[in-house]
Motif scaffolding. Structure first.
Motif, PDB file in Angstrom:
ATOM      1  N   LEU A   4       0.734  -1.284  -0.089  1.00 41.27           N
ATOM      2  CA  LEU A   4       0.126   0.540   0.059  1.00 41.27           C
ATOM      3  C   LEU A   4       1.315   1.403   0.031  1.00 41.27           C
ATOM      4  O   LEU A   4       1.037   1.694  -0.212  1.00 41.27           O
ATOM      5  CB  LEU A   4      -1.061   0.400   1.283  1.00 41.27           C
ATOM      6  N   ASP A   5       1.948   1.466   0.742  1.00 42.85           N
ATOM      7  CA  ASP A   5       2.558   2.116   0.434  1.00 42.85           C
ATOM      8  C   ASP A   5       3.257   3.085   0.028  1.00 42.85           C
ATOM      9  O   ASP A   5       3.818   3.874  -1.002  1.00 42.85           O
ATOM     10  CB  ASP A   5       3.479   2.512   1.876  1.00 42.85           C
ATOM     11  N   LEU A   6       3.532   1.516  -0.926  1.00 44.19           N
ATOM     12  CA  LEU A   6       4.186   1.216  -2.379  1.00 44.19           C
ATOM     13  C   LEU A   6       3.549   2.078  -3.234  1.00 44.19           C
ATOM     14  O   LEU A   6       4.097   2.665  -4.537  1.00 44.19           O
ATOM     15  CB  LEU A   6       4.952  -0.290  -2.795  1.00 44.19           C
ATOM     16  N   LEU A   7       2.060   1.844  -3.272  1.00 39.66           N
ATOM     17  CA  LEU A   7       1.472   2.151  -4.673  1.00 39.66           C
ATOM     18  C   LEU A   7       1.461   3.655  -4.180  1.00 39.66           C
ATOM     19  O   LEU A   7       0.736   4.609  -5.067  1.00 39.66           O
ATOM     20  CB  LEU A   7       0.342   1.620  -4.191  1.00 39.66           C
ATOM     21  N   SER A 164      -3.174   8.660 -17.262  1.00 41.80           N
ATOM     22  CA  SER A 164      -4.613   7.076 -17.014  1.00 41.80           C
ATOM     23  C   SER A 164      -3.649   6.239 -16.180  1.00 41.80           C
ATOM     24  O   SER A 164      -4.262   5.739 -14.961  1.00 41.80           O
ATOM     25  CB  SER A 164      -4.058   6.483 -18.746  1.00 41.80           C
ATOM     26  N   GLY A 165      -2.256   6.425 -15.721  1.00 44.46           N
ATOM     27  CA  GLY A 165      -1.534   5.574 -14.930  1.00 44.46           C
ATOM     28  C   GLY A 165      -2.280   6.285 -13.660  1.00 44.46           C
ATOM     29  O   GLY A 165      -1.812   5.055 -12.714  1.00 44.46           O
ATOM     30  N   VAL A 166      -2.021   7.418 -13.168  1.00 43.72           N
ATOM     31  CA  VAL A 166      -2.722   7.930 -11.849  1.00 43.72           C
ATOM     32  C   VAL A 166      -4.220   7.609 -11.470  1.00 43.72           C
ATOM     33  O   VAL A 166      -4.138   7.207 -10.389  1.00 43.72           O
ATOM     34  CB  VAL A 166      -2.855   9.463 -12.029  1.00 43.72           C
ATOM     35  N   VAL A 167      -5.175   7.592 -12.550  1.00 43.48           N
ATOM     36  CA  VAL A 167      -6.457   6.424 -12.448  1.00 43.48           C
ATOM     37  C   VAL A 167      -6.164   5.558 -11.840  1.00 43.48           C
ATOM     38  O   VAL A 167      -6.527   5.035 -10.987  1.00 43.48           O
ATOM     39  CB  VAL A 167      -7.185   7.588 -13.390  1.00 43.48           C
ATOM     40  N   PHE A 168      -5.070   4.714 -12.411  1.00 43.60           N
ATOM     41  CA  PHE A 168      -5.202   3.179 -12.421  1.00 43.60           C
ATOM     42  C   PHE A 168      -4.318   3.272 -11.257  1.00 43.60           C
ATOM     43  O   PHE A 168      -5.433   1.885 -10.103  1.00 43.60           O
ATOM     44  CB  PHE A 168      -4.393   2.633 -13.684  1.00 43.60           C
ATOM     45  N   LEU A 169      -4.092   3.314 -10.517  1.00 38.36           N
ATOM     46  CA  LEU A 169      -3.204   3.446  -9.635  1.00 38.36           C
ATOM     47  C   LEU A 169      -3.980   4.014  -8.316  1.00 38.36           C
ATOM     48  O   LEU A 169      -3.848   3.248  -7.269  1.00 38.36           O
ATOM     49  CB  LEU A 169      -1.706   4.271  -9.163  1.00 38.36           C
ATOM     50  N   LEU A 170      -4.745   4.580  -8.269  1.00 40.57           N
ATOM     51  CA  LEU A 170      -5.376   5.337  -6.942  1.00 40.57           C
ATOM     52  C   LEU A 170      -7.083   3.584  -7.045  1.00 40.57           C
ATOM     53  O   LEU A 170      -6.938   4.046  -6.381  1.00 40.57           O
ATOM     54  CB  LEU A 170      -6.858   6.840  -7.589  1.00 40.57           C
ATOM     55  N   LEU A 171      -7.070   4.153  -8.493  1.00 38.27           N
ATOM     56  CA  LEU A 171      -8.047   1.724  -8.300  1.00 38.27           C
ATOM     57  C   LEU A 171      -8.010   1.412  -7.085  1.00 38.27           C
ATOM     58  O   LEU A 171      -8.562   0.993  -6.975  1.00 38.27           O
ATOM     59  CB  LEU A 171      -9.195   2.127  -9.804  1.00 38.27           C
ATOM     60  N   VAL A 172      -6.529   0.933  -7.706  1.00 37.76           N
ATOM     61  CA  VAL A 172      -5.407  -0.140  -7.235  1.00 37.76           C
ATOM     62  C   VAL A 172      -6.029   0.200  -6.048  1.00 37.76           C
ATOM     63  O   VAL A 172      -6.063  -0.609  -4.987  1.00 37.76           O
ATOM     64  CB  VAL A 172      -4.526  -0.470  -7.605  1.00 37.76           C
ATOM     65  N   LEU A 173      -5.322   1.203  -5.544  1.00 34.76           N
ATOM     66  CA  LEU A 173      -5.629   1.898  -3.907  1.00 34.76           C
ATOM     67  C   LEU A 173      -6.785   1.844  -3.368  1.00 34.76           C
ATOM     68  O   LEU A 173      -7.043   0.674  -2.158  1.00 34.76           O
ATOM     69  CB  LEU A 173      -4.533   3.243  -3.863  1.00 34.76           C
ATOM     70  N   ARG A 178     -10.235  -1.102   0.576  1.00 34.22           N
ATOM     71  CA  ARG A 178     -11.515  -1.500   1.105  1.00 34.22           C
ATOM     72  C   ARG A 178     -10.900  -3.298   0.822  1.00 34.22           C
ATOM     73  O   ARG A 178     -12.229  -3.832   2.411  1.00 34.22           O
ATOM     74  CB  ARG A 178     -12.411  -1.477  -0.464  1.00 34.22           C
ATOM     75  N   GLU A 179     -10.633  -3.731   0.593  1.00 34.68           N
ATOM     76  CA  GLU A 179     -10.336  -5.215   0.615  1.00 34.68           C
ATOM     77  C   GLU A 179      -9.497  -4.713   2.091  1.00 34.68           C
ATOM     78  O   GLU A 179      -9.884  -6.245   3.023  1.00 34.68           O
ATOM     79  CB  GLU A 179      -9.330  -6.371  -0.235  1.00 34.68           C
ATOM     80  N   ALA A 181     -10.416  -3.468   5.313  1.00 35.33           N
ATOM     81  CA  ALA A 181     -11.176  -2.943   5.830  1.00 35.33           C
ATOM     82  C   ALA A 181     -11.783  -3.841   6.114  1.00 35.33           C
ATOM     83  O   ALA A 181     -12.948  -4.377   6.704  1.00 35.33           O
ATOM     84  CB  ALA A 181     -11.347  -2.034   5.118  1.00 35.33           C
ATOM     85  N   ALA A 182     -12.543  -4.366   4.648  1.00 38.33           N
ATOM     86  CA  ALA A 182     -13.460  -5.660   4.794  1.00 38.33           C
ATOM     87  C   ALA A 182     -12.703  -6.768   6.056  1.00 38.33           C
ATOM     88  O   ALA A 182     -13.082  -7.170   7.237  1.00 38.33           O
ATOM     89  CB  ALA A 182     -13.938  -6.560   3.748  1.00 38.33           C
ATOM     90  N   VAL A 183     -11.565  -6.749   5.826  1.00 38.68           N
ATOM     91  CA  VAL A 183     -10.414  -8.135   6.226  1.00 38.68           C
ATOM     92  C   VAL A 183     -10.330  -7.695   7.694  1.00 38.68           C
ATOM     93  O   VAL A 183     -10.750  -8.610   8.953  1.00 38.68           O
ATOM     94  CB  VAL A 183      -8.512  -8.701   5.517  1.00 38.68           C
ATOM     95  N   ARG A 184      -9.968  -5.987   7.922  1.00 41.15           N
ATOM     96  CA  ARG A 184      -9.991  -5.484   9.251  1.00 41.15           C
ATOM     97  C   ARG A 184     -11.179  -6.369   9.713  1.00 41.15           C
ATOM     98  O   ARG A 184     -11.902  -6.505  11.309  1.00 41.15           O
ATOM     99  CB  ARG A 184      -9.760  -4.249   9.603  1.00 41.15           C
ATOM    100  N   SER A 185     -12.814  -6.129   9.141  1.00 39.05           N
ATOM    101  CA  SER A 185     -14.471  -5.875   9.870  1.00 39.05           C
ATOM    102  C   SER A 185     -14.348  -7.582  10.990  1.00 39.05           C
ATOM    103  O   SER A 185     -15.099  -8.089  11.463  1.00 39.05           O
ATOM    104  CB  SER A 185     -15.015  -5.818   9.016  1.00 39.05           C
ATOM    105  N   LEU A 186     -13.525  -9.094   9.596  1.00 34.68           N
ATOM    106  CA  LEU A 186     -13.863 -10.527  10.358  1.00 34.68           C
ATOM    107  C   LEU A 186     -12.875 -10.136  11.491  1.00 34.68           C
ATOM    108  O   LEU A 186     -14.019 -10.825  12.554  1.00 34.68           O
ATOM    109  CB  LEU A 186     -13.082 -10.671   9.286  1.00 34.68           C
ATOM    110  N   PHE A 187     -11.948  -9.308  11.777  1.00 31.61           N
ATOM    111  CA  PHE A 187     -11.681  -9.919  12.894  1.00 31.61           C
ATOM    112  C   PHE A 187     -11.936  -9.176  14.403  1.00 31.61           C
ATOM    113  O   PHE A 187     -12.387  -8.204  14.994  1.00 31.61           O
ATOM    114  CB  PHE A 187     -10.083  -9.582  13.555  1.00 31.61           C
TER     115      PHE A 187
END
Length: 187
Positions: A4-7, A164-173, A178-179, A181-187
C-alpha cells in the motif's frame, strides 16, 4: 514497506510527472506575444559551435543543428532543423534566406522550467554556451523559422498516459483499502 505504501509512492510520483508534463505542455503553446524577444543583426549562421577554449559544443544531431549569431549577443541561438523521420522538424524553415546583416527578431522560451509564476530550480537547464528553445524567427513582417508542433503532441500524450496511470493506481489503492477494511472487520 508494504504494498500500500509503495502504491501511494507511485501515485505521488505520477502526480508529480503529470504536473510537470502539464506545465511543459502549457509552455509549448506560448505564442510570439508571450515569449521574450531578442532583436539584432545576423553576424553568422553556422553548423557547428565551439566554446572559447575550442571544444565542440555538441556532436549530437550532426547536420541537424544551426547556430545563429546575432550582434550584441554573447551566445548563439541553437536551432534544430532536422528533417529525418522521427525528428521534431520545424514547421517553417527558411534560414537559407537569411544573410549577414539582416535585422531579425528571435522569440525563444527561457531556459529552465516555469509552472505559472513558479520557477522550479531543480528543473532548470544547466548553463549552456548556446541559447536553446527558439520558437520563432521573423525578419520584419516575414516569418523565417517556426518550431514544429510535434512536441505538443508528444507532451499531450505524456499527460494522458500519466493521468491514466494515476487513475489506475488510485483505483488499485481504493480497492486495496476496501479489501483491508473488509479483512479488519472480520476480526
Amino acid at each position: 514497506m508494504n504494498a500500500l505504501d509503495l502504491l501511494w509512492q507511485h501515485a505521488l510520483s505520477l502526480l508529480f510527472i503529470l504536473l510537470v508534463s502539464v506545465g511543459m505542455y502549457r509552455m509549448s503553446l506560448l505564442g510570439r506575444a508571450d515569449l521574450p524577444r531578442v532583436t539584432g543583426r545576423v553576424t553568422r549562421i553556422s553548423t557547428a559551435h565551439y566554446t572559447t577554449v575550442g571544444q565542440l559544443v555538441s556532436a549530437r544531431h550532426a547536420g541537424s543543428l544551426r547556430y545563429l549569431h546575432l550582434e550584441g549577443q554573447a551566445e548563439p541561438f541553437e536551432l534544430f532543423v532536422g528533417t529525418a523521420p522521427g525528428d521534431f522538424s520545424p514547421a517553417l524553415n527558411r534560414l537559407a534566406q537569411l544573410r549577414t546583416g539582416d535585422s531579425i527578431s528571435v522569440y525563444s522560451a527561457p531556459n529552465g522550467f516555469r509552472l505559472g509564476p513558479l520557477r522550479l530550480p531543480i528543473l532548470q537547464a544547466q548553463p549552456e554556451p548556446v541559447k536553446q528553445g527558439v520558437r520563432f524567427i521573423d525578419r520584419g513582417p516575414e516569418s523565417i523559422f517556426a518550431e514544429g508542433n510535434r512536441k505538443h503532441q508528444v507532451l499531450a500524450l505524456c499527460c494522458w498516459l500519466t493521468l491514466s496511470g494515476v487513475v489506475f493506481l488510485l483505483l488499485v489503492l481504493r480497492r486495496r483499502e476496501r479489501e483491508s477494511a473488509a479483512v479488519r472487520s472480520l476480526f
